[in-house]
Design an enzyme around this catalytic site. Structure first.
Site, mmCIF file in Angstrom:
data_model
loop_
_atom_site.group_PDB
_atom_site.id
_atom_site.type_symbol
_atom_site.label_atom_id
_atom_site.label_comp_id
_atom_site.label_asym_id
_atom_site.label_seq_id
_atom_site.Cartn_x
_atom_site.Cartn_y
_atom_site.Cartn_z
ATOM 1 N N ASP A 298 0.840 -1.188 0.000
ATOM 2 C CA ASP A 298 0.000 0.000 0.000
ATOM 3 C C ASP A 298 0.881 1.245 0.000
ATOM 4 O O ASP A 298 1.858 1.327 0.736
ATOM 5 C CB ASP A 298 -0.901 -0.009 1.243
ATOM 6 C CG ASP A 298 -1.944 1.084 1.203
ATOM 7 O OD1 ASP A 298 -2.798 1.053 0.295
ATOM 8 O OD2 ASP A 298 -1.904 1.972 2.074
ATOM 9 N N GLU A 345 0.770 -0.739 -5.202
ATOM 10 C CA GLU A 345 -0.332 0.225 -5.225
ATOM 11 C C GLU A 345 0.271 1.570 -5.646
ATOM 12 O O GLU A 345 0.865 2.280 -4.834
ATOM 13 C CB GLU A 345 -0.994 0.299 -3.847
ATOM 14 C CG GLU A 345 -2.250 1.168 -3.801
ATOM 15 C CD GLU A 345 -1.948 2.617 -3.465
ATOM 16 O OE1 GLU A 345 -1.919 3.440 -4.413
ATOM 17 O OE2 GLU A 345 -1.746 2.913 -2.291
ATOM 18 N N ASP A 399 -10.996 1.889 -0.728
ATOM 19 C CA ASP A 399 -11.117 3.332 -0.501
ATOM 20 C C ASP A 399 -12.150 3.991 -1.413
ATOM 21 O O ASP A 399 -12.464 5.167 -1.228
ATOM 22 C CB ASP A 399 -9.763 4.016 -0.723
ATOM 23 C CG ASP A 399 -8.809 3.818 0.442
ATOM 24 O OD1 ASP A 399 -9.287 3.632 1.577
ATOM 25 O OD2 ASP A 399 -7.584 3.858 0.221
#
Length: 498
Positions: A298, A345, A399
């Site tokens: 991430d 990501e 998200d």
């Protein structure tokens, strides 16, 4: 590391149905794996599995390497004789579609403590040996974590930097005093980790036998109030007088927030990390690879340069980019652990340097279809612009809004762009239209949030970035993954060669 053409589903274990108020690693997890196998999926993507703190965010955990004890299946403890049948009767009435974290924790923790006491009294020599081996194998992080959580509970949850100075600064004599003071609490925390990873390992083995690989998630940063920062303050940017972050992580203004996102995590001191040969990071990856098959990093962008916000700022607007040493880190990890199965990501403000770092190690990046419409044919998230098959396409991520919620609330010019690309919405709904676009794209991997399979609206959204509370609570209900959904997903998956 390119992956073969395949697809999978994004779902965090807390979102499973459960009569205990929060999803766990029991029978519903196995039913979900069966659903994946029967619909010809190859991947199950999860969010971080760590023990969550304030706000219940899996991206703000008390440890980067420990597991969330709230995911332990009480039914499995019953099967193993660590709980009795009457312990699981007369249950509170929990919401069916949400996790009430406060009530679920209040219900489960006393039962987990009872299971621990029964383990002390009833464990066979083989079980005791397995427990001791686990504690030895995981001692790098487990000893600090168990002591940290035992002290934290005794001090009513106070953040470590507010503890008495000698304890906050880990003076050896003071640590030893607390170990002697809290042996039962320390044992309990170790037992929870032993049981969590035992159940998780069995679940992962079940998934792998059914042809399902698990994609785990490493948040690039760790929570300030964590065992990691308390035990390794030398590698984090801290105010040495107060223990508070002197440099805070976040991102500048972006799609999700006009003032940026100020996460509050302390940033790393990359020069000091390098002097240790990135030992903490290597152990973090080693620990992760023991329990997942693929790792999604991430905020991969932070490995090239990170947004640093000085102490005292209340938004992320007044930060600056600082070079990191991610290339050196990834080289060390590659040398020590081999070629890694990693997804980067790479969303947000991405520079050619970030692209070059990702491509050097052949990590697939991410393409989000919710970002694809409204800005013309050059939009990099439109599937015909996926010039590189080595990427992972998502309808949306944890998200994002759900696809139904996104479509219902999108600006008119974006809606017109979407409809011009997709054509009129078919009777099966916009969510299946977008799933079909993802599965039919050239991207090697396609990952679909389970909310989109179910055609749910904004009420099922998992997270709203920068919203401090009310996130991470969505659950699907018993029976929601119907044979009709399974068969349609299977048909699409086979049609598009995944």
């Amino acid at each position: 590391m390119p992956f073969p053409r395949s697809s999978g589903i994004l779902l965090h274990p807390t979102s499973f149905p459960s009569r205990f108020g929060i999803g766990d690693l029991g029978i519903e997890a196995r039913k979900f794996i069966d659903f994946l196998a029967e619909s010809r999926q190859k991947f199950w993507q999860i969010l971080p599995l760590g023990p969550t703190g304030y706000g219940n965010s899996p991206y703000m955990c008390y440890s980067a390497m420990a597991g969330n004890a709230m995911l332990i299946s009480l039914d499995r403890l019953l099967e193993d004789g660590l709980l009795a049948f009457e312990d699981l009767t007369d249950l509170p009435e929990f919401p069916a579609d949400r996790v009430d974290f406060e009530r679920a924790i209040a219900f489960k923790m006393p039962l987990l403590k009872k299971a621990c006491e029964n383990f002390k009294d009833k464990a066979t020599s083989k079980q005791q040996e397995a427990f001791q081996k686990f504690c030895y194998d995981k001692s790098y992080w487990l000893d600090d974590y168990a002591l940290f959580m035992a002290i934290k509970e005794t001090l009513n949850g106070a953040s470590w930097h507010t503890w008495e100075p000698d304890l906050a600064k880990r003076k050896p004599a003071v640590l030893e005093q607390w170990r002697r003071r809290l042996p039962g609490e320390i044992f309990f925390r170790k037992f929870l980790q032993f049981e969590f990873f035992r159940q998780w390992s069995e679940l992962k083995s079940y998934a792998n036998k059914r042809g399902i690989q698990i994609i785990g998630d490493i948040p690039i940063y760790v929570a300030h109030d964590s065992a990691d920062v308390w035990a390794h303050p030398e590698i984090f940017c801290l105010d040495m007088k107060t223990g508070e972050p002197a440099g805070m992580a976040g991102v500048p203004p972006d799609y999700f927030s006009p003032t940026g996102q100020l996460w509050g995590n302390p940033v790393y001191l990359w020069n000091r990390l390098e002097k240790t040969d990135f030992h903490w990071w290597v152990e973090r990856f080693r620990s992760m690879l023991a329990y997942v098959d693929v790792i999604r990093i991430d905020h991969f962008r932070g490995f090239e340069s990170f947004w640093n916000v000085r102490q005292g700022e209340t938004t992320a607007m007044n930060g600056k980019w600082i070079k990191a040493k991610g290339e050196q880190l990834l080289e060390v990890i590659k040398q020590k652990l081999g070629k890694l199965p990693i997804i980067a990501e790479d969303l947000g403000v991405i520079t050619p340097e970030v692209d070059a770092l990702r491509d050097k190690f052949e990590f697939p990046g991410m393409k989000i279809l919710h970002f694809a419409f409204g800005s013309g044919a050059g939009n990099p998230y439109l599937p015909f612009n996926f010039y590189n098959r080595n990427c992972v396409v998502y309808t949306g991520t944890h998200d994002n809004d759900t696809t139904v919620g996104w479509f219902n609330q999108m600006p008119e010019h974006e809606r017109l762009g979407a409809l011009a690309y997709l054509g009129p919405v078919r009777s099966w709904g916009i969510h299946w239209d977008l799933i079909q676009v993802a599965l039919s794209s050239v991207a090697n991997q396609a990952i679909i949030p389970v909310q989109d399979l179910l055609g749910l609206d904004t009420q099922a959204r998992m997270n709203v970035p920068s919203k401090p509370s009310g996130n991470w609570a969505w659950r699907y209900e018993f029976g929601a993954l119907t044979p009709e959904i399974r068969d349609r997903l299977k048909m699409m998956t086979e049609t598009f060669g995944r």
